[in-house]
Every structure is written in structure tokens, then in C-alpha cells.
Design a protein around this motif. Sequence first.
Motif, short mmCIF file in Angstrom:
data_model
loop_
_atom_site.label_atom_id
_atom_site.label_comp_id
_atom_site.label_asym_id
_atom_site.label_seq_id
_atom_site.Cartn_x
_atom_site.Cartn_y
_atom_site.Cartn_z
N SER A 170 41.84 49.49 -16.07
CA SER A 170 40.85 50.52 -15.74
C SER A 170 41.02 51.74 -16.63
O SER A 170 40.05 52.37 -17.05
N GLN A 171 42.28 52.09 -16.93
CA GLN A 171 42.54 53.23 -17.81
C GLN A 171 42.03 52.97 -19.22
O GLN A 171 41.46 53.85 -19.86
N GLU A 172 42.20 51.71 -19.70
CA GLU A 172 41.69 51.36 -21.02
C GLU A 172 40.17 51.48 -21.08
O GLU A 172 39.60 51.94 -22.07
N ILE A 173 39.52 51.05 -20.00
CA ILE A 173 38.05 51.15 -19.94
C ILE A 173 37.63 52.62 -19.98
O ILE A 173 36.68 52.99 -20.68
N GLN A 174 38.36 53.48 -19.23
CA GLN A 174 38.03 54.90 -19.21
C GLN A 174 38.22 55.53 -20.58
O GLN A 174 37.41 56.34 -21.03
N GLU A 175 39.31 55.12 -21.27
CA GLU A 175 39.55 55.64 -22.62
C GLU A 175 38.45 55.22 -23.58
O GLU A 175 38.05 55.98 -24.46
N ILE A 180 33.54 56.63 -26.72
CA ILE A 180 32.10 56.53 -26.97
C ILE A 180 31.45 57.90 -26.82
O ILE A 180 30.57 58.28 -27.60
N GLU A 181 31.90 58.69 -25.82
CA GLU A 181 31.34 60.02 -25.59
C GLU A 181 31.64 60.94 -26.78
O GLU A 181 30.79 61.72 -27.21
N ILE A 182 32.88 60.83 -27.32
CA ILE A 182 33.24 61.63 -28.49
C ILE A 182 32.38 61.26 -29.69
O ILE A 182 31.93 62.11 -30.46
N LEU A 183 32.11 59.94 -29.83
CA LEU A 183 31.26 59.47 -30.92
C LEU A 183 29.85 60.04 -30.79
O LEU A 183 29.24 60.48 -31.78
N LYS A 184 29.33 60.07 -29.56
CA LYS A 184 27.99 60.62 -29.35
C LYS A 184 27.95 62.10 -29.72
O LYS A 184 27.00 62.56 -30.36
N SER A 245 29.96 58.37 -39.98
CA SER A 245 30.67 59.59 -39.56
C SER A 245 32.00 59.81 -40.27
O SER A 245 32.27 60.94 -40.70
N PRO A 246 32.99 58.87 -40.43
CA PRO A 246 32.94 57.50 -39.91
C PRO A 246 33.60 57.41 -38.54
O PRO A 246 34.66 57.97 -38.34
N LYS A 247 33.00 56.66 -37.64
CA LYS A 247 33.57 56.38 -36.33
C LYS A 247 33.51 54.87 -36.08
O LYS A 247 32.56 54.21 -36.48
N VAL A 248 34.52 54.35 -35.39
CA VAL A 248 34.55 52.92 -35.07
C VAL A 248 33.57 52.64 -33.94
O VAL A 248 33.69 53.20 -32.85
N VAL A 249 32.58 51.79 -34.22
CA VAL A 249 31.57 51.43 -33.21
C VAL A 249 31.96 50.13 -32.51
O VAL A 249 31.88 50.02 -31.29
N TYR A 250 32.37 49.13 -33.28
CA TYR A 250 32.80 47.86 -32.70
C TYR A 250 34.05 47.37 -33.42
O TYR A 250 34.25 47.67 -34.61
#
Length: 296
Positions: A170-175, A180-184, A245-250
Motif C-alpha cells: 500500500s505504501q508503494e502504491i501511495q508513493e 504521478i502528482e509531482i509529474l503533473k 521534462s524528463p520524468k519517468v512515465v512508465y
Amino acid sequence: MKSKFLFSIAFLLLFSNVFSQTNLNNYKYVIVPNKFDFLKDKDQYQLNSLAQFLFGKYGFTALKEGEDYPQDLRSNRCLALRSDVLKESGMFKTRLKVELKDCNDQVIYTTGLGESREKEFKKAYNQSIREAFLFIRDLNYSYVPNESITSLATTTITSTSQPAAKREVSQEIQELKEEIEILKKAKLAAAKQDLIVKPKPVAELEPEIPPKTEIETAKPIVAKPTSNILYAQEISGGFQLVDSSPKVVYKIKSTGLDNVYLVEGKSAIIYKKGSAWVIEYYTNGVLKKETLNIKF
């Protein structure tokens, strides 16, 4: 006499298939373990992720073991079947079958064997598990609520009683959500940066032309379109796809098939169709597809 015997066998097989389908239709979820017993590591060769994807492809709502389960499943674990993939011995073949058990550890359904003669483990396991899932495909699963199952509540799970392993997932999912929020936010900041109006150079006035006195209307500011290209960077076992950006998307993992990749941490697959790349995933049991612009 022989024809009657063959007819009896065919009838029993048909009855068994219909009975299994009816039983499976009464279960709302399928839980996929993080590791199969015949392998050493979690999600080795991406088989567990592949099993989750194939269950979703053939109509099931498939969940990884330890993830944040829906409320009705937390209240009644008997709504879900636990899946497993079993390996049978074979001298020159890799042989796998899929097994489904209920909340009382009773076997509800077992597929036929999927087989492969490939020598490389990754390709052999990939091919065998896909063949085994063809038996599940032929069941044409469709969830039908059953009062005898939905009324059972043998195990109630609360957030405070989750094992450490489940809390870790669950913690990994939250991270991941935070990433994703930081990327947005980074993309939004980049878009705002594009809105800054650069000062225009003052044009030199020719002596014979008098200066203009009227006030010119300000031109509307138009935001530059952001690039939707994803660039593939090679990592261990596959690639990471980053934006400008570069940001990791997948993060994608290689499979035994050419131009087919599993998406790490998601019930999704990316494959090449013609000259385009397509991501295919399930959301609440609904198959969705999107076209991606990937540069390798």
C-alpha cells in the motif's frame, strides 16, 4: 457400444465445463499471488503480472495479493478466488496449469495443461501460461452474484490488522501516486513557463515615416503545445519511458514476444501495432486502449 461410451464421456466433459463455469460466475474477484511456488523470486519472468493481465482480459476483476482491496472484499473474503499456477514435470516440455480455490481452500476449477517446447525459461513459461489461460477464455466468465457466497463473512479485514507485507505494498502504491502528482505539477509549471511573453525588439523608424500614435491591441498569449513523445531508456530487464521534462512515465519489462512489454506496477501491456505503439489496460473491469508516441 463404443459409440455410447464416447457419448457418455463427451456428456460428462460438457457437464463438468458448464458446472465449473456456473461456479466461477458466482465469484466477483480473483487474487493473483506475488510469487508462484515453482519460481524463486516475486513476479519472476513477469509471470504473475501476465496472469493478472490475462484474467482481466477474459472478464475477471483480478487483484494482486496484498494490494488495497475493495470494501466488499475486505468485508467478505469469500467473494474472491485465489489463483495459482502449478508446474508439472515433463522431459522435453514445460507444462503449466492454472488452479482456482475458494476462501475455504477448496479447489473450484483447474485448467488443462499449457505446454511449450522452448528451451529458454522465460519464453517457455510465457507460452505455457498463455495456452493454459485459453481454457479460462472458453468459460466465457460473467459475474453473477450468489447469496450463499455474498452472505459469508468468514474474515473481516481492517486497515489496522493488515500484515506488514500488505502495508508495504500500500505504501508503494501511495508513493507511486505521489510521483504521478509531482509529474503533473512539473508539466503544469512547464506549461506556465511557455506562457511568458518574450519582449519584442523595437523596430527602427525610418525618417520619412512619422511614429504611430494609436494604441495597438495586445495579442492574445497562446501556450505552446507540450510534446507527447516518450523516449525509451534501457534499464535492467526492459526500458523506462520518459517525457521531455524528463520524468519517468512508465517502466516496461520485456516479454518472450517481439515488441510486447508488460507495464511495471500496472495491469497493462504495451505492444506495437503497425507503426504505432498501443497501451492496453483494464479499469474497473473495462478494457481501455491508448496510442503512445514512443521513440526507441
